[in-house]
Scaffold this motif. Structure first.
Motif, PDB file in Angstrom:
ATOM      1  N   ILE A   1       0.854  -1.196   0.000  1.00 17.33           N
ATOM      2  CA  ILE A   1       0.000   0.000   0.000  1.00 17.33           C
ATOM      3  C   ILE A   1       0.891   1.248   0.000  1.00 17.33           C
ATOM      4  CG2 ILE A   1      -1.954  -1.148   1.124  1.00 17.33           C
ATOM      5  CD1 ILE A   1      -1.147   0.377   3.729  1.00 17.33           C
TER       6      ILE A   1
ATOM      7  N   ASP B   1       3.580   1.321   3.032  1.00 21.57           N
ATOM      8  CA  ASP B   1       4.805   0.552   2.770  1.00 21.57           C
ATOM      9  C   ASP B   1       5.865   1.395   2.076  1.00 21.57           C
ATOM     10  OD1 ASP B   1       4.112  -2.084   3.762  1.00 21.57           O
ATOM     11  OD2 ASP B   1       2.643  -2.164   2.138  1.00 21.57           O
ATOM     12  N   ALA B   2       5.432   2.395   1.342  1.00 18.23           N
ATOM     13  CA  ALA B   2       6.354   3.297   0.640  1.00 18.23           C
ATOM     14  C   ALA B   2       5.590   4.584   0.372  1.00 18.23           C
ATOM     15  CB  ALA B   2       6.831   2.684  -0.677  1.00 18.23           C
ATOM     16  N   ILE B   3       6.333   5.648   0.099  1.00 20.89           N
ATOM     17  CA  ILE B   3       5.700   6.914  -0.278  1.00 20.89           C
ATOM     18  C   ILE B   3       5.940   7.103  -1.771  1.00 20.89           C
ATOM     19  CG2 ILE B   3       5.619   9.411   0.076  1.00 20.89           C
ATOM     20  CD1 ILE B   3       4.776   7.947   2.613  1.00 20.89           C
ATOM     21  N   LEU B   4       4.897   6.879  -2.553  1.00 18.68           N
ATOM     22  CA  LEU B   4       4.982   7.106  -3.996  1.00 18.68           C
ATOM     23  C   LEU B   4       4.158   8.348  -4.331  1.00 18.68           C
ATOM     24  CD1 LEU B   4       4.629   3.398  -5.177  1.00 18.68           C
ATOM     25  CD2 LEU B   4       6.714   4.695  -4.677  1.00 18.68           C
TER      26      LEU B   4
ATOM     27  N   GLU C   1       5.894  13.279  -6.838  1.00 23.39           N
ATOM     28  CA  GLU C   1       7.313  13.646  -6.773  1.00 23.39           C
ATOM     29  C   GLU C   1       8.215  12.492  -7.209  1.00 23.39           C
ATOM     30  OE1 GLU C   1       8.785  15.083  -3.012  1.00 23.39           O
ATOM     31  OE2 GLU C   1      10.423  16.172  -3.986  1.00 23.39           O
ATOM     32  N   VAL C   2       7.787  11.260  -6.984  1.00 21.04           N
ATOM     33  CA  VAL C   2       8.556  10.115  -7.468  1.00 21.04           C
ATOM     34  C   VAL C   2       8.395   9.996  -8.990  1.00 21.04           C
ATOM     35  CG1 VAL C   2       8.817   7.599  -7.365  1.00 21.04           C
ATOM     36  CG2 VAL C   2       8.419   8.904  -5.259  1.00 21.04           C
TER      37      VAL C   2
ATOM     38  N   THR D   1       5.002  12.062   4.077  1.00 30.07           N
ATOM     39  CA  THR D   1       5.723  11.409   5.174  1.00 30.07           C
ATOM     40  C   THR D   1       5.323  12.012   6.513  1.00 30.07           C
ATOM     41  OG1 THR D   1       7.570  10.965   3.687  1.00 30.07           O
ATOM     42  CG2 THR D   1       8.023  10.834   6.046  1.00 30.07           C
ATOM     43  N   ASN D   2       5.313  13.322   6.582  1.00 30.25           N
ATOM     44  CA  ASN D   2       4.896  13.978   7.831  1.00 30.25           C
ATOM     45  C   ASN D   2       3.441  13.651   8.169  1.00 30.25           C
ATOM     46  OD1 ASN D   2       7.326  15.238   8.451  1.00 30.25           O
ATOM     47  ND2 ASN D   2       6.847  17.082   7.268  1.00 30.25           N
TER      48      ASN D   2
ATOM     49  N   ILE E   1       6.801  14.170  -1.261  1.00 30.25           N
ATOM     50  CA  ILE E   1       7.237  13.081  -0.382  1.00 30.25           C
ATOM     51  C   ILE E   1       7.241  13.488   1.086  1.00 30.25           C
ATOM     52  CG2 ILE E   1       9.197  11.596   0.216  1.00 30.25           C
ATOM     53  CD1 ILE E   1       9.868  11.494  -2.823  1.00 30.25           C
ATOM     54  N   ILE E   2       7.803  14.655   1.407  1.00 33.17           N
ATOM     55  CA  ILE E   2       7.887  15.015   2.824  1.00 33.17           C
ATOM     56  C   ILE E   2       6.505  15.373   3.373  1.00 33.17           C
ATOM     57  CG2 ILE E   2       8.560  17.422   2.394  1.00 33.17           C
ATOM     58  CD1 ILE E   2       9.698  15.235   5.354  1.00 33.17           C
TER      59      ILE E   2
END
Lengths: 237, 237
Positions: free
Chosen positions: A123, A146-149, A152-153, A135-136, A131-132
């Motif tokens: 997920i 599970d990851a930050i997509l 920006e990616v 994330t924040n 991303i930030i």
């Protein structure tokens, strides 16, 4: 949903309640600088500048620029609508208010639903948020990605096809192995055109009471569920 | 470590024991195709092709290519050294073995130490491993990353400066607000040249018994700790 290995999520509106969160964060700022202004109207006005700002980048008139920067520009632009002069508000206060988008609460079902979905699927957000920001937000709200997509990616904003296709590529999956979960028919339509699977979770209060859009599925999406727990249940989780 | 807000981690060797993991995954493959071959020697030989492959990209002779692709090429290249002919091994078996790098076990202290560090800091891999590799590894091993950063996000391989500087940029932090945690003096030296803070955690068995490198700090790194729990304790967590 056979063969799906990853669920990627729209975030603003689908996972988090941006309108209430931005209004809450803006309220003390407005009390200082624009007494009497309605924080929800301010949130709506700020958000209305979101799509036009990204459209400059989608249209190739501006290089990829992350959403925090666009939000900051849009914030300055919206101040006059509420009787404020950007030159007279300390930049540090604007920088702090801009982080309102990092501090949004999730819908009540989101954390529990994601935790269930995560047992079987990868997920990740597929958001236009950078991303930030994601994330924040996840750290504060407890979203178990599970990851930050996302944009920006992929270096592309939804609904540009590259946003969806590069996300599948990063996951080393075929588009049909990835399902977008979103509260917005337009986002799902763009994902489907790229070959992704689609799940619609309506959020009828995203825009507050009186919302008139995205109340119903507009296509035969692969799944429709009332919230993330219902989505997990539909998937046998 | 005043002002540090994010800890980013080298992964192969620092967080996970790649040598044991690759040897374990390669053992049944070798039993079929190269009976008598030593799985640890195979892991070492595969890994020896890692830096030269990235050097093509760091040197600008090849566009950015994610590590899964380089690992797959290196796997084919190393087969003849063990008496195998790549053309006679089913591609599906090579594809499966290539995922060995997604299935590495962490060092015994890593999960608990990261969970402690995560309370105060944003934690993320800053690995040359690509996003899906790091995501699969984290999901299997229970590594509680806040985001998956690294070479594929930065589009540059360590120790190129861009790998460190773009990671700080994505985090919206000054380099000095980011600390690299690594078991390799060379990685830390490159990070320090970019202005990052540095923490050395030696992993004296990364290369097996008889390891002769990276046993001691070679500079006055900002922190030195025996493992991630000791690192957390040094930071008052």
């Amino acid at each position: 949903m056979d063969g799906v290995r990853a669920l990627v999520f729209d975030v603003f509106g689908t996972v988090v309640d941006w309108r209430s969160g931005v209004a809450r964060e803006a309220a003390p700022f407005l009390a200082r600088h624009a007494p009497g202004a309605d924080p929800h109207a301010f949130a709506d006005a700020w958000r209305r500048r979101y799509q036009p700002a990204m459209e400059e980048i989608r249209g190739g008139r501006r290089p990829f620029t992350r959403l925090d920067v666009l939000h900051r520009e849009n914030l300055e632009a919206v101040l006059p609508d509420f009787g404020m002069d950007a030159a007279r508000v300390p930049a540090g206060e604007l920088d702090a208010l801009n982080l309102a988008w990092h501090r949004l609460d999730s819908w009540p079902d989101a954390v529990a639903g994601l935790a269930r979905l995560r047992v079987r699927y990868i997920i990740a957000p597929l958001s236009n948020g950078n991303i930030i920001l994601m994330t924040n937000m996840a750290k504060r709200a407890g979203l178990p990605w599970d990851a930050i997509l996302g944009a920006e990616v992929a270096r592309a904003y939804k609904p540009s096809p590259e946003a969806y296709l590069r996300t599948a590529e990063v996951l080393a999956m075929q588009p049909g192995e990835v399902c977008l979960v979103a509260a917005h028919n337009g986002d799902l339509a763009a994902a489907r055109r790229c070959g992704l699977r689609t799940a619609f979770v309506p959020r009828p209060r995203e825009h507050g009471p009186g919302q008139d859009r995205d109340l119903e599925p507009e296509q035969d999406w692969d799944l429709v569920a009332d919230d993330f727990n219902a989505l997990a249940a539909r998937l046998g989780l």
